[in-house]
Design a protein around this motif. Structure first.
Motif, short mmCIF file in Angstrom:
data_model
loop_
_atom_site.label_atom_id
_atom_site.label_comp_id
_atom_site.label_asym_id
_atom_site.label_seq_id
_atom_site.Cartn_x
_atom_site.Cartn_y
_atom_site.Cartn_z
N ASP A 156 0.85 -1.18 0.00
CA ASP A 156 0.00 0.00 0.00
C ASP A 156 0.89 1.24 0.00
O ASP A 156 1.74 1.40 0.87
CB ASP A 156 -0.89 -0.03 1.25
CG ASP A 156 -1.64 1.27 1.43
OD1 ASP A 156 -2.13 1.83 0.43
OD2 ASP A 156 -1.72 1.73 2.59
N ARG A 157 0.70 2.11 -0.99
CA ARG A 157 1.58 3.27 -1.11
C ARG A 157 0.90 4.60 -0.76
O ARG A 157 1.53 5.64 -0.72
CB ARG A 157 2.15 3.34 -2.53
CG ARG A 157 3.45 2.59 -2.70
CD ARG A 157 4.53 3.23 -1.85
NE ARG A 157 5.66 2.34 -1.61
CZ ARG A 157 6.74 2.28 -2.36
NH1 ARG A 157 6.84 3.03 -3.43
NH2 ARG A 157 7.72 1.47 -2.07
N GLY A 158 -0.42 4.56 -0.55
CA GLY A 158 -1.11 5.74 -0.03
C GLY A 158 -1.04 7.01 -0.86
O GLY A 158 -0.88 8.10 -0.33
N LYS A 159 -1.16 6.91 -2.15
CA LYS A 159 -1.11 8.11 -3.01
C LYS A 159 -2.53 8.67 -3.22
O LYS A 159 -3.48 7.91 -3.44
CB LYS A 159 -0.54 7.74 -4.37
CG LYS A 159 0.90 7.26 -4.33
CD LYS A 159 1.86 8.44 -4.48
CE LYS A 159 3.27 7.98 -4.73
NZ LYS A 159 4.14 7.99 -3.58
N GLU A 160 -2.63 10.00 -3.23
CA GLU A 160 -3.94 10.63 -3.36
C GLU A 160 -4.67 10.16 -4.62
O GLU A 160 -5.87 9.89 -4.60
CB GLU A 160 -3.79 12.16 -3.40
CG GLU A 160 -5.12 12.85 -3.69
CD GLU A 160 -5.09 14.36 -3.54
OE1 GLU A 160 -4.12 14.89 -2.98
OE2 GLU A 160 -6.06 15.01 -3.99
N LEU A 166 -6.56 6.99 -4.11
CA LEU A 166 -7.83 7.13 -3.39
C LEU A 166 -8.88 7.74 -4.31
O LEU A 166 -10.06 7.36 -4.27
CB LEU A 166 -7.63 8.02 -2.15
CG LEU A 166 -8.82 8.11 -1.19
CD1 LEU A 166 -9.23 6.74 -0.66
CD2 LEU A 166 -8.51 9.02 -0.01
N GLU A 216 -4.32 -1.53 3.83
CA GLU A 216 -4.55 -0.16 3.38
C GLU A 216 -4.97 0.78 4.52
O GLU A 216 -5.88 0.46 5.29
CB GLU A 216 -5.71 -0.21 2.39
CG GLU A 216 -5.44 0.44 1.09
CD GLU A 216 -6.71 0.46 0.24
OE1 GLU A 216 -6.85 1.42 -0.51
OE2 GLU A 216 -7.54 -0.46 0.33
N LYS A 217 -4.34 1.95 4.55
CA LYS A 217 -4.74 2.99 5.50
C LYS A 217 -4.65 4.32 4.77
O LYS A 217 -3.75 4.51 3.95
CB LYS A 217 -3.73 3.07 6.66
CG LYS A 217 -3.75 1.92 7.63
CD LYS A 217 -2.65 2.18 8.64
CE LYS A 217 -2.36 0.96 9.47
NZ LYS A 217 -1.17 1.17 10.29
N TRP A 218 -5.55 5.22 5.11
CA TRP A 218 -5.50 6.54 4.47
C TRP A 218 -5.49 7.63 5.53
O TRP A 218 -6.25 7.55 6.50
CB TRP A 218 -6.73 6.74 3.56
CG TRP A 218 -6.70 5.86 2.37
CD1 TRP A 218 -7.41 4.70 2.18
CD2 TRP A 218 -5.89 6.02 1.19
NE1 TRP A 218 -7.11 4.14 0.96
CE2 TRP A 218 -6.18 4.93 0.34
CE3 TRP A 218 -4.96 6.97 0.79
CZ2 TRP A 218 -5.57 4.78 -0.90
CZ3 TRP A 218 -4.35 6.82 -0.45
CH2 TRP A 218 -4.66 5.73 -1.28
N MET A 241 -5.13 7.89 10.90
CA MET A 241 -5.38 7.14 9.68
C MET A 241 -6.72 6.41 9.72
O MET A 241 -7.17 5.98 10.79
CB MET A 241 -4.29 6.07 9.49
CG MET A 241 -2.87 6.58 9.46
SD MET A 241 -2.51 7.54 7.98
CE MET A 241 -1.66 6.37 6.99
#
Ligand code: CGF
Length: 831
Positions: A291-295, A298, A382-384, A435
């Motif tokens: 999971d790379r958490g890119k806007e 999302l 996954e975390k945002w 998160m």
């Protein structure tokens, strides 16, 4: 609907129905028509690409007839539908699959022959639809095939990436990524420019009172992007059922660029909005299990789930049923956490748009969704950041907070003495920054949560989700062991083996009930059968050897044992263990006398797989494999005894050549890390044996085929934690055999030692998280057993036949039936 069409018009429609082709001549006619009219070519300039396109269009016409009827049938019967939400569908090529599923391949072959084309060349023209990274996306593709074949009313929903997974080139031993623009000409999709949905981002929430004095939330402002539907027909095998895969493409809401800016000479910025909108569906994120958490990711997720839900709700509303019946009509499966926002979006639609009360809406939501977990790896969960949510989806964040509040209140009531529990299970992680934990949201928002193999389903219940088992009870959690479609992974990839099996099991019905394979067991001792079986394997190996020669200019001996590890490159999958083992073998061969060498079983070690572009260690592994290959393959002491091959750009259509040619395949992840694996099933089904750890579906494969037919080795998952603990706090010496391998690497035998320093020190100095050293000796010993057993070909082939005979359980049809019964509560639709 039918009754609303007046009689004379209905007659005109019926009389003029296009019926598709029924024989070779009609098919030929269709192909020529498409070449001349759709493609505007003639017989004088019809090359293989044009012949492919016309063939595909002829089949598409045929599929779309069945597709229309299937959709009508589903509408008329008003049956419950399953919607499979997946950010990845790794479909591969469609033509061969379509021809086989509708049983039109023989017709096509002879027609193309008459027109002057070889069907294999035509099939080879198609770009892979590579809209996925690996197992998760390919599983979704197998599921689509099974759902259609079993006549389930099912839709897939995904994104129409302009660029699928990158193409991999190997230059000087290094992976280089090249964009995969696969949409040049895609005859399989139907753009539905009339099916569009406007999707909102950013903005703010304003509360107001409605006429009854109730407070309502209005999500206002921000930016709007339009989703356009592209449909792809999914033919079932030997059934007219043809389901739909709907992929969304993004475009600017206005559809146009800014004319004012254009007129005033600001050409570049005039198209900026348009380009920004199109970026959303432009590219597939190339990470597997990370999971790379890119806007933008999302944004992709919300764009896709919002469009899909709008579509699903629109379809439901046509039935004019009460909202509470929604879960009786609709089941939505979340393939991993990527579509979890759908939970929030449905709740938002119900309370903000449709005016339902929270509790009533929430009951509908939770009865609708099921969630499949595919991994326990922490880096993949996954975390945002809450801040990102606040910015991009402000109303959704409010709803998530409410979901969490009500959930935590109920937990507090049940476990008043366990204060820690609340922070452990909270959907919001109180970290810096805060998160949103998507897996927890998916669990809370679904009525069933499943893992993908028995060990994996046990692990999620005893480790990462154990608090949730306490809260909801064990019934909410279940296992559905993955499966594969035998249509693509045997019938299509290995036609000769499929034919041989059909000749012994009573025809091709085994493709619809894979357990029928057990009839093969009675032929295990039949010498003639074994011979035919072995000949087919050999022919498949010759085919792969030719491919290797043509792409790498390396000659491999088809009589050698083909040892294959093809999958994404990942430390947990341990390609490094494999290549260290290969080096060990090489060093041993070098030390042998000429006499000893003669007794050795020749081997070809074949690797393939992509590394995520940002995954440096995985790229080092690829580099080492290639460097070892370039030393070993030209060493005259070694000759045919060992060849090391790295096949560039592993994808679905290459898998169809590689898998049928394997004698032994490697599924050697650190125990407890590979949720299931599905290529293990494909390899066994194609008559190859496995060397593997007690991990994922290897365990169930062993149970089905018998442990005498599989080469298992290594640490068990229950011992992994203790070993890791010892590495960190106790003494831990590198295995002596492995040390020799490290010495060879650090001496520069395979190129600059510095290049591989990190691979060595991960094991030697940094705790050996993946237990490479712990498992090394048992891996080498087990490989020795493989060498010995391979020398007895009669026995080897018997093992392969017995294994195939016992693989019935691993059909994705079985898997889909389990989902349908246990999770979706849905029935097939009679055709
Ligand atoms: O899903 C995987 C695969 N890498 O795509 N996971 N994810 N995320 C697992 O690692 C595999 O073990 C599994 O077979 C696959 C499909 O469930």
């Amino acid at each position: 609907v039918e009754a609303s069409i007046p009689e004379p018009q209905r007659e005109a429609w019926t009389k003029n129905q296009f019926d598709g082709f029924k024989n070779k001549d009609e098919f030929e006619k269709e192909v020529v028509r498409h070449v001349e009219t759709t493609l505007a070519r003639s017989m004088f300039n019809c090359d293989d690409v044009a012949a492919y396109s016309a063939t595909a269009l002829a089949f598409r016409d045929r599929l779309i007839k069945d597709w229309n009827k299937t959709q009508q049938r589903q509408t008329f019967t008003d049956s419950k539908r399953i919607y499979y939400l997946s950010l990845e569908f790794l479909m591969g090529r469609a033509l061969d699959n379509a021809m086989l599923n509708v049983k039109g391949k023989d017709i096509a072959k002879s027609a193309l022959d008459e027109l002057g084309f070889r069907i294999e060349d035509i099939i080879g023209q198609e770009n892979d639809a590579a809209l996925g990274n690996g197992g998760l996306g390919r599983l979704a593709a197998c599921f689509l095939d099974s759902m259609a074949s079993l006549n389930y009313p099912a839709w897939g929903y995904g994104l129409r990436y302009r660029y699928g997974i990158f193409k991999q080139e190997i230059i000087d031993g290094y992976q280089v990524e090249v964009p995969d623009y696969w949409l040049d000409f895609n005859p399989w999709e139907f753009p539905r420019h009339d099916v569009t949905v406007d999707i909102q981002f950013y903005g703010h929430v304003r509360k107001s009172q409605d006429a009854n004095g109730k407070t309502v939330a209005n999500w206002e402002g921000g930016e709007t992007v339009t989703a356009v539907a592209y449909d792809m027909p999914i033919p079932g095998y030997d059934t007219p059922s043809t389901n739909n895969l709907r992929l969304w493409s993004s475009k600017a809401a206005s559809g146009e660029f800014d004319f004012q800016k254009f007129n005033s000479g600001e050409y570049e910025s005039s198209v900026a909005d348009q380009q920004r909108a199109e970026t959303i569906s432009a590219v597939l994120y190339p990470n597997d299990n990370l999971d790379r958490g890119k806007e933008l990711r999302l944004k992709q997720q919300y764009f896709w789930v919002a469009a899909s839900l709008y579509d699903i709700v629109r379809r439901f509303k046509k039935s004019k049923r009460a909202w509470r019946e929604f879960p009786d009509q609709v089941a939505i499966q979340l393939n991993d956490t990527h579509p979890t926002l759908a939970v929030v979006e449905l709740q938002r639609i119900l309370i903000d748009k449709e005016g339902l009360e929270w509790d009533e809406a929430w009951a509908i939501v939770t009865a609708t969704f099921g969630y499949t977990n595919h991994t326990v790896l922490p880096e993949a969960l996954e975390k945002w950041p809450v801040g990102l949510f606040q910015h991009l989806l402000p109303r959704h964040l409010q709803i998530i907070y409410d979901i969490n509040l009500f959930f935590l209140q109920s937990v507090e009531k049940r476990f008043p003495d366990d204060r820690d529990m609340l922070s452990r299970v909270s959907i919001i992680e109180e970290s810096q920054p805060k998160m949103v934990r998507m897996a927890y949201l998916a669990i809370v928002g679904s009525h069933k949560v499943n893992g993908v193999a028995e060990l994996h389903s046990d692990l999620i219940q005893t480790t990462i989700f154990k608090d949730f088992v306490k809260i909801y009870g064990a019934d909410k959690f279940t296992n559905v062991t993955n499966g594969i479609t035998p249509r693509r992974w045997l019938h299509q990839a290995n036609p000769r083996l499929s034919e041989l099996i059909a000749s012994k099991t009573g025809g091709y019905d085994y493709l619809k009930d894979l357990t029928t394979l057990n009839k093969l067991e009675q032929y295990v001792d039949d010498k003639a059968f074994r011979k035919e079986w072995a000949e087919i394997k050999y022919a498949n190996k010759v085919r792969l050897a030719k491919y290797i020669k043509s792409t790498l200019d390396i000659t491999v001996n088809p009589a050698a044992l083909f040892d294959v590890q093809v999958k994404r490159i990942h430390e947990y999958k341990r390609q490094q263990l494999n290549i260290f083992g290969v080096i060990y073998r090489y060093l041993q061969i070098k030390e042998m006398s000429a006499e000893e060498r003669k007794k050795q079983a020749p081997r070809v070690s074949i690797f393939g797989g992509k590394a995520a572009p940002g995954y440096w260690m995985a790229k080092q592994i690829i580099h080492l494999i290639n460097n070892v290959g370039s030393v070993v393959n030209k060493d005259p002491d070694v000759g045919d005894l060992l060849k090391v091959i790295f096949l560039e750009d592993y994808n679905v259509s290459k898998a169809e050549i590689i898998i049928p040619a394997s004698d032994l395949s490697e599924h050697i992840s650190t125990a407890g890390t590979e949720a299931s694996g599905t290529s293990n099933m494909k390899f066994v089904l194609n008559g190859g044996l496995i060397i593997g750890t007690c991990d994922g579906a290897n365990i169930e494969i062993t149970r089905e085929i018998g442990q005498e037919n599989i080469f298992l080795f290594g640490t068990l998952s229950e011992d992994v934690e203790d070993l890791r603990h010892n590495h960190t706090y106790g003494k831990h010496a590198v295995d002596s055999g492995l040390q020799k391998v490290f010495d060879a690497i650090t001496s520069g035998k395979f190129g600059d030692a510095n290049d591989f320093g990190a691979l060595v020190s991960a094991v030697r100095d940094h705790g050996d998280y993946y237990l490479v050293s712990d498992d090394f000796q048992s891996y080498i010993d087990t490989q020795k057993m493989v060498d010995e057993e391979y020398k007895n070909q009669e026995e080897w082939v018997s093992k392969c036949i017995r294994s195939v005979a016992r693989m019935g359980f691993f059909s994705s049809d079985r898997c889909i039936n389990e989902y349908a019964e246990e999770i979706w509560n849905i029935e097939p639709l009679a055709v």
